[in-house]
Design a protein around this motif. Structure first.
Motif, PDB file in Angstrom:
ATOM      1  N   LYS A  14      61.510  -6.639 119.009  1.00 21.42           N
ATOM      2  CA  LYS A  14      61.246  -5.263 118.562  1.00 21.42           C
ATOM      3  C   LYS A  14      62.225  -4.268 119.181  1.00 21.42           C
ATOM      4  CE  LYS A  14      57.721  -4.120 122.057  1.00 21.42           C
ATOM      5  NZ  LYS A  14      56.299  -3.718 122.252  1.00 21.42           N
ATOM      6  N   TYR A  15      62.882  -4.650 120.272  1.00 21.36           N
ATOM      7  CA  TYR A  15      63.900  -3.800 120.879  1.00 21.36           C
ATOM      8  C   TYR A  15      65.294  -4.106 120.344  1.00 21.36           C
ATOM      9  CZ  TYR A  15      60.168  -2.949 124.286  1.00 21.36           C
ATOM     10  OH  TYR A  15      58.977  -2.631 124.884  1.00 21.36           O
ATOM     11  N   VAL A  16      65.501  -5.339 119.958  1.00 23.92           N
ATOM     12  CA  VAL A  16      66.831  -5.767 119.512  1.00 23.92           C
ATOM     13  C   VAL A  16      67.148  -5.216 118.119  1.00 23.92           C
ATOM     14  CG1 VAL A  16      68.278  -7.741 118.917  1.00 23.92           C
ATOM     15  CG2 VAL A  16      66.750  -7.860 120.902  1.00 23.92           C
ATOM     16  N   LEU A  17      66.199  -5.329 117.192  1.00 23.89           N
ATOM     17  CA  LEU A  17      66.466  -4.964 115.803  1.00 23.89           C
ATOM     18  C   LEU A  17      66.901  -3.508 115.638  1.00 23.89           C
ATOM     19  CD1 LEU A  17      66.496  -5.950 112.868  1.00 23.89           C
ATOM     20  CD2 LEU A  17      64.138  -5.171 112.673  1.00 23.89           C
ATOM     21  N   PRO A  18      66.211  -2.519 116.225  1.00 28.83           N
ATOM     22  CA  PRO A  18      66.664  -1.124 116.040  1.00 28.83           C
ATOM     23  C   PRO A  18      68.093  -0.898 116.518  1.00 28.83           C
ATOM     24  CG  PRO A  18      64.452  -1.175 116.946  1.00 28.83           C
ATOM     25  CD  PRO A  18      64.960  -2.580 117.004  1.00 28.83           C
ATOM     26  N   VAL A  19      68.481  -1.527 117.625  1.00 27.45           N
ATOM     27  CA  VAL A  19      69.837  -1.368 118.140  1.00 27.45           C
ATOM     28  C   VAL A  19      70.848  -1.930 117.146  1.00 27.45           C
ATOM     29  CG1 VAL A  19      71.449  -2.048 119.960  1.00 27.45           C
ATOM     30  CG2 VAL A  19      69.089  -1.410 120.548  1.00 27.45           C
ATOM     31  N   VAL A  36      64.522  -3.677 103.281  1.00 30.27           N
ATOM     32  CA  VAL A  36      63.623  -4.386 102.365  1.00 30.27           C
ATOM     33  C   VAL A  36      62.703  -5.320 103.138  1.00 30.27           C
ATOM     34  CG1 VAL A  36      63.495  -6.042 100.468  1.00 30.27           C
ATOM     35  CG2 VAL A  36      65.195  -4.214 100.417  1.00 30.27           C
ATOM     36  N   GLY A  37      63.268  -6.068 104.098  1.00 34.41           N
ATOM     37  CA  GLY A  37      62.451  -6.984 104.895  1.00 34.41           C
ATOM     38  C   GLY A  37      61.368  -6.258 105.661  1.00 34.41           C
ATOM     39  N   TRP A  38      61.715  -5.115 106.234  1.00 39.82           N
ATOM     40  CA  TRP A  38      60.735  -4.324 106.983  1.00 39.82           C
ATOM     41  C   TRP A  38      59.638  -3.795 106.059  1.00 39.82           C
ATOM     42  CZ3 TRP A  38      59.883   1.082 106.524  1.00 39.82           C
ATOM     43  CH2 TRP A  38      58.985   1.599 107.465  1.00 39.82           C
ATOM     44  N   LEU A  39      60.010  -3.271 104.897  1.00 46.45           N
ATOM     45  CA  LEU A  39      59.027  -2.725 103.961  1.00 46.45           C
ATOM     46  C   LEU A  39      58.048  -3.805 103.493  1.00 46.45           C
ATOM     47  CD1 LEU A  39      61.231  -0.359 101.755  1.00 46.45           C
ATOM     48  CD2 LEU A  39      59.398   0.318 103.315  1.00 46.45           C
ATOM     49  N   LEU A  40      58.582  -4.969 103.131  1.00 49.14           N
ATOM     50  CA  LEU A  40      57.706  -6.048 102.663  1.00 49.14           C
ATOM     51  C   LEU A  40      56.776  -6.514 103.774  1.00 49.14           C
ATOM     52  CD1 LEU A  40      60.172  -8.159 100.469  1.00 49.14           C
ATOM     53  CD2 LEU A  40      58.302  -6.696  99.691  1.00 49.14           C
ATOM     54  N   PHE A  51      69.143 -10.709 107.226  1.00 52.39           N
ATOM     55  CA  PHE A  51      68.702  -9.524 107.963  1.00 52.39           C
ATOM     56  C   PHE A  51      67.302  -9.111 107.515  1.00 52.39           C
ATOM     57  CE2 PHE A  51      72.514  -8.977 110.224  1.00 52.39           C
ATOM     58  CZ  PHE A  51      72.368  -7.914 111.099  1.00 52.39           C
ATOM     59  N   GLY A  52      66.990  -9.322 106.235  1.00 46.11           N
ATOM     60  CA  GLY A  52      65.636  -9.065 105.772  1.00 46.11           C
ATOM     61  C   GLY A  52      64.635  -9.987 106.443  1.00 46.11           C
ATOM     62  N   VAL A  53      65.021 -11.245 106.612  1.00 48.64           N
ATOM     63  CA  VAL A  53      64.164 -12.219 107.297  1.00 48.64           C
ATOM     64  C   VAL A  53      63.958 -11.802 108.753  1.00 48.64           C
ATOM     65  CG1 VAL A  53      64.044 -14.611 108.128  1.00 48.64           C
ATOM     66  CG2 VAL A  53      64.767 -14.134 105.776  1.00 48.64           C
ATOM     67  N   ILE A  54      65.047 -11.394 109.414  1.00 48.73           N
ATOM     68  CA  ILE A  54      64.949 -10.972 110.818  1.00 48.73           C
ATOM     69  C   ILE A  54      64.066  -9.736 110.954  1.00 48.73           C
ATOM     70  CG2 ILE A  54      66.241 -10.122 112.807  1.00 48.73           C
ATOM     71  CD1 ILE A  54      68.648 -11.734 111.765  1.00 48.73           C
ATOM     72  N   ALA A  55      64.250  -8.769 110.051  1.00 50.15           N
ATOM     73  CA  ALA A  55      63.457  -7.541 110.108  1.00 50.15           C
ATOM     74  C   ALA A  55      61.976  -7.837 109.884  1.00 50.15           C
ATOM     75  CB  ALA A  55      63.958  -6.534 109.081  1.00 50.15           C
ATOM     76  N   ALA A  56      61.689  -8.733 108.947  1.00 51.93           N
ATOM     77  CA  ALA A  56      60.296  -9.106 108.700  1.00 51.93           C
ATOM     78  C   ALA A  56      59.710  -9.817 109.918  1.00 51.93           C
ATOM     79  CB  ALA A  56      60.214 -10.002 107.465  1.00 51.93           C
ATOM     80  N   PHE A  57      60.500 -10.680 110.525  1.00 55.97           N
ATOM     81  CA  PHE A  57      60.049 -11.386 111.735  1.00 55.97           C
ATOM     82  C   PHE A  57      59.744 -10.385 112.851  1.00 55.97           C
ATOM     83  CE2 PHE A  57      60.686 -13.403 115.810  1.00 55.97           C
ATOM     84  CZ  PHE A  57      60.038 -14.625 115.679  1.00 55.97           C
ATOM     85  N   ALA A  58      60.655  -9.420 113.045  1.00 60.03           N
ATOM     86  CA  ALA A  58      60.461  -8.420 114.093  1.00 60.03           C
ATOM     87  C   ALA A  58      59.234  -7.557 113.829  1.00 60.03           C
ATOM     88  CB  ALA A  58      61.702  -7.539 114.212  1.00 60.03           C
ATOM     89  N   THR A  59      58.915  -7.328 112.562  1.00 67.56           N
ATOM     90  CA  THR A  59      57.762  -6.512 112.195  1.00 67.56           C
ATOM     91  C   THR A  59      56.459  -7.276 112.392  1.00 67.56           C
ATOM     92  OG1 THR A  59      59.110  -5.356 110.546  1.00 67.56           O
ATOM     93  CG2 THR A  59      56.727  -5.149 110.337  1.00 67.56           C
ATOM     94  N   LEU A  60      56.471  -8.546 112.053  1.00 71.48           N
ATOM     95  CA  LEU A  60      55.248  -9.358 112.156  1.00 71.48           C
ATOM     96  C   LEU A  60      55.034  -9.916 113.553  1.00 71.48           C
ATOM     97  CD1 LEU A  60      55.498 -11.324 108.777  1.00 71.48           C
ATOM     98  CD2 LEU A  60      54.090  -9.323 109.288  1.00 71.48           C
ATOM     99  N   TYR A  61      56.133 -10.155 114.281  1.00 67.99           N
ATOM    100  CA  TYR A  61      56.039 -10.741 115.625  1.00 67.99           C
ATOM    101  C   TYR A  61      56.872  -9.919 116.608  1.00 67.99           C
ATOM    102  CZ  TYR A  61      54.442 -14.590 112.703  1.00 67.99           C
ATOM    103  OH  TYR A  61      53.776 -15.352 111.777  1.00 67.99           O
ATOM    104  N   PRO A  62      56.534  -8.646 116.795  1.00 70.58           N
ATOM    105  CA  PRO A  62      57.376  -7.750 117.609  1.00 70.58           C
ATOM    106  C   PRO A  62      57.495  -8.153 119.072  1.00 70.58           C
ATOM    107  CG  PRO A  62      55.255  -6.726 117.134  1.00 70.58           C
ATOM    108  CD  PRO A  62      55.336  -7.964 116.288  1.00 70.58           C
ATOM    109  N   GLU A  63      56.517  -8.888 119.585  1.00 72.40           N
ATOM    110  CA  GLU A  63      56.543  -9.255 121.002  1.00 72.40           C
ATOM    111  C   GLU A  63      57.324 -10.542 121.266  1.00 72.40           C
ATOM    112  OE1 GLU A  63      55.313  -7.205 123.289  1.00 72.40           O
ATOM    113  OE2 GLU A  63      54.778  -5.856 121.651  1.00 72.40           O
ATOM    114  N   ALA A  64      57.759 -11.216 120.226  1.00 72.02           N
ATOM    115  CA  ALA A  64      58.523 -12.453 120.410  1.00 72.02           C
ATOM    116  C   ALA A  64      59.832 -12.153 121.122  1.00 72.02           C
ATOM    117  CB  ALA A  64      58.793 -13.100 119.053  1.00 72.02           C
ATOM    118  N   LYS A  65      60.245 -13.040 122.009  1.00 69.68           N
ATOM    119  CA  LYS A  65      61.469 -12.845 122.776  1.00 69.68           C
ATOM    120  C   LYS A  65      62.563 -13.790 122.281  1.00 69.68           C
ATOM    121  CE  LYS A  65      59.205 -11.296 127.032  1.00 69.68           C
ATOM    122  NZ  LYS A  65      59.047 -11.536 128.489  1.00 69.68           N
ATOM    123  N   ILE A  66      63.794 -13.272 122.241  1.00 72.36           N
ATOM    124  CA  ILE A  66      64.932 -14.080 121.812  1.00 72.36           C
ATOM    125  C   ILE A  66      66.048 -13.957 122.829  1.00 72.36           C
ATOM    126  CG2 ILE A  66      64.395 -13.893 119.353  1.00 72.36           C
ATOM    127  CD1 ILE A  66      66.555 -11.746 119.143  1.00 72.36           C
TER     128      ILE A  66
END
Length: 239
Positions: free
Chosen positions: A190-195, A223-227, A163-178
């Motif tokens: 960036k819409y999926v993670l907050p939900v 932690v992932g988001w903060l880093l 989840f830290g990896v996913i949060a970091a990914f969403a923070t660095l690449y928010p426009e990426a689609k999954i």
């Protein structure tokens, strides 16, 4: 294809799969390496790390490793080996910490109520079998039922770190689609993670956990988001 995965992600996957398979030959590893509540008699310091590499079922490890395979390589290449390892393990530590902080709050409340009821909680924790024939009130029995999963339950899995990896990914690449199951079109991460985080907080706090440490997911994501927030200003310098 497996050889094309960056080395840190590849080795983490190998280690997780290897320990899962070895645990069938050595079932005691499921208890020795799992993560326990720090006040549990089964707690050992190394479990803070080793619980990240133990899994409870084939679907558990399959889902975690597939998710790591999906998000990990991009972060490993963009952050570099050192920062990616820091991200992974600190997220796992954060998951363990938040999950057990919540457990401690619950434990303190239950401990106080059982003590007021005259129940020998320390004796029970040390040797629960000796209380098998002890007659207690319905309310005390209910409190013991809430205490058991905290003190004797096991925390296993790489989910917090992932989840830290996913949060970091969403923070660095928010426009990426999954792609998401049951949703016909790709959705921006960036819409999926907050939900997912809000849902995890709700399930963790209300107790509707279904055997899943939802608050551990939240701890890892924080932690992932903060880093990622700290590192993203200097992302291109890393490379």
């Amino acid at each position: 294809m497996f050889n094309n995965i960056p080395p840190i992600t590849r080795n983490i996957i190998i280690l997780n799969v290897a320990l899962y398979l070895i645990s069938f030959l050595m079932p005691q590893l499921n208890y020795f390496l799992a993560g326990y509540f720090p006040l549990s008699p089964d707690f050992k310091s190394w479990q803070i790390v080793t619980h990240m590499f133990m899994h409870g079922s084939p679907m558990h490890i399959l889902f975690n490793m597939f998710t790591l395979f999906s998000f990990g390589p991009i972060l490993e290449q963009s952050l570099g080996d050192k920062r990616y390892l820091i991200l992974y393990f600190l997220s796992g530590f954060g998951a363990y910490l938040l999950f057990n902080i919540w457990n401690f709050v619950e434990y303190q409340s239950i401990y106080s109520q059982l003590t007021d009821a005259g129940f020998d909680i320390q004796g029970y924790i040390a040797n629960p079998e000796s209380f098998a024939n002890t007659k207690v009130s319905t309310s005390t029995l209910e409190l013991i039922g809430r205490l058991q999963p905290i003190v004797f339950g096991r925390m296993v899995g790489a989910s917090g770190a992932i989840f830290g990896v996913i949060a970091a990914f969403a923070t660095l690449y928010p426009e990426a689609k999954i792609g998401i199951m049951f949703i016909p079109i790709p959705v921006k991460v960036k819409y999926v993670l907050p939900v997912v985080i809000v849902g995890s907080i709700y399930l963790g706090v209300t107790g509707n956990v279904g055997g899943i440490a939802h608050l551990a997911h939240v701890g890892g994501a924080i932690v992932g988001w903060l880093l990622a927030m700290i590192w993203r200003k200097h992302l291109y310098r890393f490379n």
